[in-house]
Scaffold this motif. Structure first.
Motif, PDB file in Angstrom:
ATOM      1  N   LYS A  17       0.830  -1.205   0.000  1.00  0.00           N
ATOM      2  CA  LYS A  17       0.000   0.000   0.000  1.00  0.00           C
ATOM      3  C   LYS A  17       0.865   1.256   0.000  1.00  0.00           C
ATOM      4  O   LYS A  17       0.556   2.233  -0.697  1.00  0.00           O
ATOM      5  CB  LYS A  17      -0.938  -0.031   1.206  1.00  0.00           C
ATOM      6  N   GLN A  18       1.965   1.222   0.749  1.00  0.00           N
ATOM      7  CA  GLN A  18       2.856   2.368   0.759  1.00  0.00           C
ATOM      8  C   GLN A  18       3.534   2.554  -0.599  1.00  0.00           C
ATOM      9  O   GLN A  18       3.719   3.683  -1.068  1.00  0.00           O
ATOM     10  CB  GLN A  18       3.906   2.205   1.866  1.00  0.00           C
ATOM     11  N   ARG A  19       3.885   1.439  -1.245  1.00  0.00           N
ATOM     12  CA  ARG A  19       4.486   1.524  -2.583  1.00  0.00           C
ATOM     13  C   ARG A  19       3.489   2.092  -3.590  1.00  0.00           C
ATOM     14  O   ARG A  19       3.837   2.909  -4.447  1.00  0.00           O
ATOM     15  CB  ARG A  19       4.975   0.150  -3.036  1.00  0.00           C
TER      16      ARG A  19
ATOM     17  N   GLU B  95       3.636   5.509  -6.124  1.00  0.00           N
ATOM     18  CA  GLU B  95       3.404   5.426  -7.566  1.00  0.00           C
ATOM     19  C   GLU B  95       2.251   6.297  -8.031  1.00  0.00           C
ATOM     20  O   GLU B  95       2.137   6.576  -9.232  1.00  0.00           O
ATOM     21  CB  GLU B  95       3.150   3.968  -7.961  1.00  0.00           C
ATOM     22  N   THR B  96       1.392   6.730  -7.119  1.00  0.00           N
ATOM     23  CA  THR B  96       0.223   7.520  -7.514  1.00  0.00           C
ATOM     24  C   THR B  96       0.267   8.956  -7.004  1.00  0.00           C
ATOM     25  O   THR B  96      -0.713   9.686  -7.144  1.00  0.00           O
ATOM     26  CB  THR B  96      -1.078   6.842  -7.017  1.00  0.00           C
ATOM     27  N   GLY B  97       1.375   9.364  -6.419  1.00  0.00           N
ATOM     28  CA  GLY B  97       1.499  10.745  -5.973  1.00  0.00           C
ATOM     29  C   GLY B  97       0.823  11.040  -4.651  1.00  0.00           C
ATOM     30  O   GLY B  97       0.501  12.193  -4.344  1.00  0.00           O
ATOM     31  N   ILE B  98       0.616   9.996  -3.854  1.00  0.00           N
ATOM     32  CA  ILE B  98       0.024  10.149  -2.525  1.00  0.00           C
ATOM     33  C   ILE B  98       1.136  10.094  -1.480  1.00  0.00           C
ATOM     34  O   ILE B  98       2.054   9.268  -1.585  1.00  0.00           O
ATOM     35  CB  ILE B  98      -1.020   9.048  -2.268  1.00  0.00           C
ATOM     36  N   GLU B  99       1.059  10.964  -0.490  1.00  0.00           N
ATOM     37  CA  GLU B  99       2.043  10.956   0.589  1.00  0.00           C
ATOM     38  C   GLU B  99       1.711   9.829   1.555  1.00  0.00           C
ATOM     39  O   GLU B  99       0.684   9.854   2.236  1.00  0.00           O
ATOM     40  CB  GLU B  99       2.028  12.294   1.331  1.00  0.00           C
ATOM     41  N   GLY B 100       2.553   8.815   1.606  1.00  0.00           N
ATOM     42  CA  GLY B 100       2.342   7.698   2.502  1.00  0.00           C
ATOM     43  C   GLY B 100       3.039   7.933   3.831  1.00  0.00           C
ATOM     44  O   GLY B 100       4.236   8.221   3.862  1.00  0.00           O
ATOM     45  N   ILE B 101       2.286   7.819   4.917  1.00  0.00           N
ATOM     46  CA  ILE B 101       2.832   8.007   6.260  1.00  0.00           C
ATOM     47  C   ILE B 101       2.584   6.711   7.023  1.00  0.00           C
ATOM     48  O   ILE B 101       1.428   6.318   7.203  1.00  0.00           O
ATOM     49  CB  ILE B 101       2.156   9.184   6.998  1.00  0.00           C
ATOM     50  N   HIS B 102       3.654   6.052   7.445  1.00  0.00           N
ATOM     51  CA  HIS B 102       3.491   4.753   8.099  1.00  0.00           C
ATOM     52  C   HIS B 102       3.829   4.837   9.581  1.00  0.00           C
ATOM     53  O   HIS B 102       4.816   5.458   9.981  1.00  0.00           O
ATOM     54  CB  HIS B 102       4.385   3.704   7.433  1.00  0.00           C
ATOM     55  N   HIS B 103       2.990   4.188  10.407  1.00  0.00           N
ATOM     56  CA  HIS B 103       3.194   4.136  11.853  1.00  0.00           C
ATOM     57  C   HIS B 103       3.169   2.681  12.300  1.00  0.00           C
ATOM     58  O   HIS B 103       2.268   1.929  11.913  1.00  0.00           O
ATOM     59  CB  HIS B 103       2.082   4.900  12.589  1.00  0.00           C
ATOM     60  N   GLU B 104       4.150   2.306  13.108  1.00  0.00           N
ATOM     61  CA  GLU B 104       4.166   0.960  13.682  1.00  0.00           C
ATOM     62  C   GLU B 104       4.063   1.057  15.193  1.00  0.00           C
ATOM     63  O   GLU B 104       4.707   1.888  15.828  1.00  0.00           O
ATOM     64  CB  GLU B 104       5.440   0.206  13.272  1.00  0.00           C
TER      65      GLU B 104
END
Length: 297
Positions: free
Chosen positions: A52-54, A58-67
């Protein structure tokens, strides 16, 4: 001649459309943002989140991941969701399921701001879907609709059988099929583990959506000639392969394709659409929250 539906090709077209809309938002000073939250050590969940982050990249969305460590109290997750709800740079929030046993799943879904609920599982969004005024359609059922549209399968007046009644796929799929809308207007039967004589129901269907999570439960003998088969299930089963396993769907592909006019394979069928529609919902969320309109197809 049976059509083997290429989900990757359909998903690529949708993602290209989504990327174009993301660029339009960027031109107006709005960068769509999707926050993913993982509270699990499960390898499969980590893989799904990375995919999902990848897709965001690829679509110009800012991916912010939290663990979050799965041993932490539930309140740690809830506090993180609260902060993301308040963050104007975050337009969509996705908590990867499953969460640990000590965390109540329903509370997680209800904690997410319904405007940022790009999975479409918040009770408010479920209610809007049932009422025929969906804000965000759940990603997998919406992806199934996109597959059917791409294959020129008109559901109006058709008999659609949904096998499975999960909140994620089965129930929303049935609701979308029954709506007075494009991709709907079908006569819908929902089957499940308590259904008597499942084969009698599936043989009457023009469209079968298999989403029960039971490997190869539907075979060619349970289908009518010319049916469209959409296989949502995916299960890892032991096999004499290099990896020691193979992925199979809820449909016995080899026998079903002898009856079907069109069928999705596993993998490579519905799966790519689920992520594509998540990107779609995130861009829609950014549009709704910013007030900048984009014409998502």
């Amino acid at each position: 001649m049976t059509t083997i539906i290429d989900g990757n090709e359909i998903a690529d077209r949708i993602r290209a459309d989504v990327a174009e809309r993301a660029r339009r938002l960027n031109d107006e000073g709005v960068t769509p943002g999707l926050a993913t939250v993982l509270m699990s050590d499960d390898g499969g969940s980590k893989t799904y989140v990375s995919m999902k982050q990848r897709a965001c990249e690829e679509t110009g969305i800012e991916g912010i991941h939290h663990e979050i460590d799965p041993g932490e109290p539930a309140e740690v997750l809830f506090d993180r969701i609260d902060r993301l709800n308040e963050d104007p740079a975050v337009h969509g929030i996705l908590v990867q399921m499953p969460v640990p046993d000590h965390v109540d799943t329903r509370t997680v879904l209800e904690r997410i701001d319904p405007m940022k609920d790009v999975d479409g599982f918040h009770p408010e969004n479920v209610g809007r879907l049932v009422a025929g005024n969906a804000r965000y359609k759940p990603c997998t059922p919406h992806g199934v609709q996109k597959i059917l549209a791409a294959c020129d399968v008109d559901t109006e007046g058709k008999d659609a059988v949904v096998v499975g009644r999960s909140d994620i796929v089965g129930k929303p799929m049935a609701n979308l099929f029954v709506q007075r809308d494009q991709g709907g207007n079908a006569t819908v039967t929902v089957c499940h583990s308590r259904t008597a004589d499942l084969a009698a129901k599936t043989r009457e269907a023009d469209v079968v959506v298999a989403a029960a999570g039971v490997p190869e439960m539907i075979d060619g003998e349970m289908l009518s000639d010319g049916v469209t088969v959409i296989d949502v299930g995916i299960t890892r089963v032991e096999a004499d392969t290099e990896k020691g396993y193979e992925l199979v769907g809820d449909v016995d592909f080899e026998s079903a394709k002898e009856k079907a006019s069109a069928i999705t394979p596993v993998p490579g069928g519905v799966g790519p659409l689920t992520i594509a529609m998540l990107m779609y919902n995130t861009v829609k969320a950014a549009s709704l929250q910013s007030g900048v309109p984009v014409d998502l197809p």
